[in-house]
Design an enzyme around this catalytic site. Structure first.
Site: not given
Lengths: 735, 212, 316
Positions: A628, A695
């Site tokens: 990620q 994020e």
């Protein structure tokens, strides 16, 4: 299960399965092409032997205006055409709660490439060909397409986006011995996920099933029912595999609506994928921002005044890009203000893209901090360290649940060799100018209610069912790890079923809340299953230990499968979050370090090294979490160096609306990437003690690249993306 | 408003359709033929291919791309449609030993060709070494570009071994070295928006037996 | 994509004659550009003649020096040919700077020369474009022109030619060999092969109706250092903002052609003579009369600086 007290010790803390680097359980399916994405589902109810029909969407040719007339007759007569649906024959269509513009336009047109028709035919080739035969006569209206112009009288945003003020910002800034006051801009960006928005819709009577690429199954199903004005229980949305989202698939989009309308008209299942050239204008995007940052500091680098204003635009009824979000929380400072201002623009709908707010906000703020460090003659790592805060600077009574930003910065500096960094423009390697940059990463942790169902079969297989999605995040694997840890079984004894609205409603994938919230929901369901097993076995009170496929209570031991021998045990629960998020500021932190090379002749920037150090609570699966972060770092390089939806301010659309025009990084742009996770467990966020990273990994990357470019060249660019034309004429003469 | 586009910019009415120009004009002989073509069934043609070792005969609308033939007709959906315009590489397959974008080639142009798709490289129970390396190194996230990445990766190692030069080959008069720099350049026609590039390079290096 | 009939060509002349005689007929070889445009109905052939079976895929030595490259030689094979790598390095370098490995495996020598512009307004059928729809106007002028042309353009069109290969061929003085529907052949110097837009931007080459490229001839090797420098926003798989093909001798003399700046590979022979004087003189001559737009004026600076980089590399 209600989570309203910090988590005590629980079975997850054993970390026998959770927290271990684990390859994806869905990996073998993905690498062999056997994982079915939305457009690939084969068994369709009501499909004739020839299979489903194909829909092709027609988009508006104008940005704003009215359809005066539409001639679909040639399309209707074209070979193979089964149906043509437009606003004239679609029936009553409402707007979904999560949409700003209508997904089916006409007669009013709200943005370029707004869907205005779907042509359904026997084959894809016939549908595409017939779609080009629809003649449309538009009355085109003028619109507002230029943020720099529209910003002039843009009002303050309201609600949770309203301006904030603490202390006396104006006075403190005016009095500050060292001041910075600069403007920064970030462009419109496109999610550009690899799988286009795609849906197969099938009606059985008044029941509608859609196989659709959607991050938020419950939102999608709910808004589909609302848009079609049918009862929500009549809609089923299935999304087992999703080819990337990044926020672009958070909401119901036109592929779903047009497939559903097409299937209804054609009386058979219909497949629709949005053509890639629709990506830029038919779907949502991250809006451009214009940001003003003012920082006031003492000579020794203590921030006394922090001001951040940001302007963005959206269609009427839309929202702002909350680019000031992190500035409320990232650094200490007694006097502060933030303001978001929202202009009405007639460009396509702006909406969330990975790390909305913080991603563009930090692109600006973290250049500003670098600039301030230079004014102070201070190392930018040190400037960030001395302005750390352990409490919410706007509400000092709220501590952070856990905050290790300083460690991220210091450990990163050490690992990266930050001490070798020289003054701007001092390092050359042949034709390359070399520079290093740093930026802080910050993203709030969000929690969402999340449910799951767990089944225990007589053979001891544990099956997890939830409408949670795996958009590449590794959900299948962390859910299996969570269930395995809780039930004391190996991973192979866990089956995970995701992405079906007939399963319990989950947090879904967005806002980096997915991993923590959905595993916490599964934790709750597993607690219930453990209780049910102990109950079935009649193991009375006492602490139950689940391990090696067995449950132990005191001296009593049994295979957990024994509890299900009379029939499958099925339980369901959800996690609901209390007010710990109010009492404690829950955020994730990191530090990005980047080394770049800038060609002194051509101004091209190439990234040479990247390191991220992250503090994000317990890392459930370091393999997937690392992916990620490296993926986000890659997207950050794109944002820093190349990504920009180019606005045509006359026609009112994004011109470079495909993957040839909208450039995203390719293999050759990305060096080996290093990621370090600090060993943390945050007991205030959930029983999993985990937070999001998907994020966080993007936040600050762009600024770290920008700062590295400045360190290489000595030329400061505040206008993203930092393409060569923005510093070329300042790089010194070459002959 | 601006040079060159004046007349259009001031028009407040726009008529569109991709065929608008031809239709609005006089209906000459060419347009009559077109009108007839529209109502008749579209031209079809037969093609015989060997797909993953299996002889396959298809009767297709001539417009069918190799990609759509695989996905919609043969039901081999492992090959992905990411852009349909040669801009992303998700549709990469190996034809007669060479990787190509299956979206930018017509199926009928492949008479007698041998096509290898991701399904032909390995199966979940019997992974190709490159597929296994992608799993081991987490060389993917959402998985959508992955079949194309893997088909490309397998072909790229062969291209380097065969001495095909690349943009990063320092001296094109000599064979290219087996390095991750060469791999990164050659893999650049396969976009991964999830950003698994760093891991893909490691997976490929492992299969190639070189240092990442 | 409109329906079309399909046939496989049996001979080059037969194919040329059929394309000339059949309304809406087109050749298809690699197909990587034509099919892309057909999907968007920018190209709308009603009959395709597949020329892939015609051979024309060899690279052969020309008596007295030089190479003859068959029209159907794939970009990968041309780049990898040992003679090209040794004697025409600029051509190999240009080829491998273009597109992607997959596309180069399919794209042909002739198709590369004939590929159409990547102007985003040409690609969007809702927009006026004189190249796509003569007389409709040019939306690029006054619009997003960053990737577009700065010289050789007109008030009807500012598109660039996207090829890398053609830029190298221009510096190598290649000639394009064709066959016409009547069976006659001719050789067109590459300098004359691509035409400037003027008021007819839809006309892009000197080819007559049905005329088909059968080969490209390279003259005797041009000694010197062969360099192709392509500048773009990302490191690979992108069209050039500016590219420079150069062959430069030890004495500093040579030839230079540019991509990414004009509707055709941009070379001005008088500029070649200025190479020993440095990049500024060369660029000034190459861009005399340039008409940059606000968005792409940087290309003039970039071109000069890229030429400087190439001269430095040649000297090193």
């Amino acid at each position: 299960m209600k989570f309203d007290q910090p988590a005590g010790t629980n079975p997850i803390d054993r970390m026998k399965v959770v927290g271990k680097p684990t390859t994806r359980i869905d990996g073998p399916l993905k690498v062999t092409g056997h994982a079915p994405y939305a457009y690939e589902h084969q068994e369709l109810p009501g499909a004739p032997d020839s299979g489903p029909a194909y829909g092709y969407v027609v988009g508006s040719a104008v940005a704003k205006g009215t359809i005066r007339s539409m001639d679909t007759s040639r399309a209707e007569r074209a070979p193979g055409v089964v149906a043509v649906v437009t606003h004239r024959n679609a029936g009553k269509i409402a707007k979904g709660n999560f949409n700003t513009a209508m997904l089916l336009g006409g007669p009013k047109i709200q943005h370029y490439h707004q869907a205005i028709a779907v042509v359904v035919a026997e084959t894809f080739e016939q549908a595409r060909s017939a779609a080009a035969l629809i003649d449309v006569d538009y009355a085109r209206d003028g619109g507002a397409f230029d943020l720099a112009v529209a910003k002039v009288d843009a009002p303050d945003a309201t609600g949770s986006d309203a301006p904030t003020a603490v202390g006396d910002f104006a006075g403190a800034f005016a009095a500050a011995p060292v001041q910075l006051d600069q403007m920064y801009t970030t462009p419109d960006q496109s999610h550009a996920m690899m799988e286009p928005h795609a849906t197969i819709a099938a009606w059985e009577g008044d029941k509608l099933t859609v196989w659709s690429a959607n991050q938020m199954v419950a939102w999608g199903a709910g808004d589909l029912a609302r848009t079609l004005q049918i009862p929500p229980e009549n809609v089923r949305l299935i999304a087992p595999y999703i080819g990337g989202g990044f926020g672009g698939k958070l909401f119901l989009r036109s592929d779903v609506l047009m497939a559903s309308l097409g299937a209804k008209a054609a009386k058979r299942p219909v497949k629709v994928a949005l053509p890639r050239p629709f990506m830029g204008n038919n779907t949502t995007h991250r809006p451009a921002t214009i940001q003003r940052i003012r920082l006031g500091a003492t000579q020794d680098g203590k921030l006394t005044a922090i001001g951040h204003e940001s302007w963005s635009g959206d269609l009427e009824g839309g929202g702002p890009e909350s680019a000031t979000q992190q500035t409320k929380l990232l650094y200490a400072g007694a006097n502060r203000m933030t303001a978001l201002r929202l202009a009405v623009l007639d460009l396509p709908e702006a909406n969330a893209m990975r790390a909305p707010g913080e991603a563009p906000g930090l692109m600006a703020l973290e250049i500003a901090v670098d600039e301030l460090a230079e004014k102070l003659g201070m190392d930018p790592v040190k400037l960030r360290v001395i302005n750390d805060t352990q409490v919410d600077p706007e509400k000092p009574e709220r501590p952070f649940s856990q905050r290790n930003l300083v460690r991220c910065l210091e450990e990163g500096a050490e690992r990266f060799g930050w001490a070798r960094r020289k003054a701007p423009g001092q390092v050359q390697d042949g034709r390359w100018l070399i520079g290093m940059g740093v930026a802080a990463a910050f993203r709030n942790n969000l929690n969402m209610k999340s449910g799951a169902r767990v089944r225990l079969s007589p053979s001891g297989q544990v099956t997890v069912e939830t409408d949670m999605t795996d958009i590449g995040t590794g959900t299948y694997t962390i859910m299996a790890q969570t269930a395995a840890e809780m039930m004391g079984v190996p991973l192979a004894k866990v089956t995970v079923k995701l992405g079906d609205s007939s399963f319990p409603v989950s947090a879904g994938s967005g806002g980096q809340w997915g991993a923590n919230s959905s595993t916490a929901g599964l934790y709750a369901a597993c607690v219930k299953l453990r209780e049910a097993i102990v109950g079935k076995l009649g193991f009375g009170p006492g602490e139950a230990v689940f391990e090696n496929g067995q449950v132990h209570v005191g001296n009593r031991v049994a295979d957990i499968a024994a509890a299900a021998k009379g029939g499958e045990i099925v339980v369901e629960d959800s996690i609901e979050f209390g007010d710990l998020g109010k009492k404690f500021q829950q955020s994730t932190f990191g530090a990005h370090f980047v080394e770049v090379a800038v060609d002194r002749y051509t101004g091209e920037t190439r990234v040479r090294r990247m390191l991220a150090v992250c503090a994000a609570g317990r890392i459930l699966n370091p393999t997937a979490a690392r992916s990620q972060v490296i993926g986000a770092m890659t997207m950050g390089v794109g944002g820093a160096l190349m990504e920009e939806l180019a606005v045509d301010k006359r026609f009112g659309f994004f011109v470079n609306h495909d993957l040839a025009g909208y450039e995203v990084p390719v293999h050759a742009d990305i060096p080996h990437q290093e990621v370090v996770f600090l060993d943390e467990a945050d007991d205030k966020v959930s029983p999993m003690k985990a937070k999001g990273v998907g994020e966080l990994g993007l936040c600050g990357v762009g600024a770290a690249v920008a700062n590295a470019i400045y360190n290489a060249t000595g030329v400061r660019v505040r206008d993203y993306p930092i393409t060569l034309d923005k510093h070329l004429d300042k790089l010194g003469e070459v002959v | 408003m601006t040079e060159g586009y004046g007349a259009i910019s001031r028009r407040d009415v726009l008529k569109t359709s991709a065929t608008g120009a031809a239709i609005a004009g006089s209906l000459g002989p060419g347009n009559v033929a077109m009108a007839q073509a529209q109502t008749a069934a579209p031209p079809h043609a037969a093609v015989s291919l060997k797909i993953n070792g299996k002889a396959t005969r298809l009767e297709l609308d001539t417009r069918t791309t190799l990609l759509d033939a695989l996905r919609e007709h043969v039901k081999l959906t492992g090959t992905k449609k990411g852009c349909d315009h040669g801009q992303c590489g998700a549709c990469t397959v190996i034809v007669n030993g060479r990787r190509i974008n299956s979206c930018l080639t017509l199926a009928v142009m492949h008479e007698g060709d041998e096509v290898t798709t991701i399904e032909g490289l390995g199966s979940p129970d019997n992974l190709h070494p490159m597929q296994a390396a992608f799993v081991e190194h987490d060389g993917y996230q959402c998985g959508y570009c992955t079949p194309g990445q893997i088909c490309s990766a397998v072909a790229v190692l062969e291209e380097i071994r065969a001495g095909v030069p690349s943009h990063v080959t320092a001296d094109v008069s000599k064979p290219s070295p087996m390095t991750t720099t060469e791999m990164r350049e050659r893999m650049s026609g396969n976009i991964c928006r999830c950003g698994a590039y760093s891991n893909i390079a490691e997976a490929m290096a492992q299969v190639a037996g070189v240092k990442a | 994509m409109r329906p079309f009939t399909y046939e496989r060509a049996t001979s080059a002349q037969d194919a040329a004659a059929k394309v000339a005689a059949t309304p809406g007929a087109r050749f298809i070889a690699g197909g990587t550009n034509l099919l892309d445009l057909m999907k968007l109905e920018i190209e709308t052939p009603t009959h395709l003649i597949d020329v892939n079976g015609l051979g024309m895929d060899k690279i052969e030595a020309i008596d007295g020096g030089g190479l003859r490259i068959g029209a159907l030689v794939r970009n990968t094979d041309l780049a990898a040919d040992a003679r090209v790598r040794k004697d025409y390095g600029v051509l190999t370098r240009a080829l491998v700077a273009g597109a992607s490995g997959q596309l180069r495996n399919k794209a042909t020598t002739a198709g590369n020369l004939l590929q159409r512009t990547r102007c985003p307004y040409f690609y969007d059928v809702n927009m006026p474009c004189n190249k796509r729809k003569p007389g409709s106007g040019c939306a690029a002028i006054g619009g997003f022109s960053r990737p577009l042309g700065v010289i050789g353009t007109s008030d009807a069109c500012i598109a660039t030619h996207p090829s890398d290969m053609a830029v190298a061929m221009r510096v190598l003085d290649a000639s394009v060999e064709t066959i016409r529907p009547d069976g006659t052949t001719r050789a067109i110097p590459i300098a004359d092969f691509h035409t400037l837009p003027g008021q007819t931007p839809h006309v892009e080459t000197a080819l007559e109706k049905g005329e088909m490229i059968i080969s490209v001839a390279l003259p005797k090797p041009r000694g010197g250092t062969h360099i192709y420098r392509k500048v773009r926003d990302r490191a690979s798989y992108a069209f050039a903002l500016v590219s420079v093909a150069a062959v430069i001798g030890k004495d500093g003399k040579g030839a230079v052609a540019l991509g990414g700046v004009a509707p055709k590979p941009w070379r001005v022979e008088e500029a070649d003579a200025l190479l020993p004087k440095g990049s500024k003189s060369v660029a000034d001559r190459l861009f005399a009369g340039a008409t940059p737009r606000e968005d792409n004026a940087f290309k003039l600076t970039l071109a000069q600086r890229t030429i400087a980089a190439v001269l430095a590399e040649a000297k090193a």
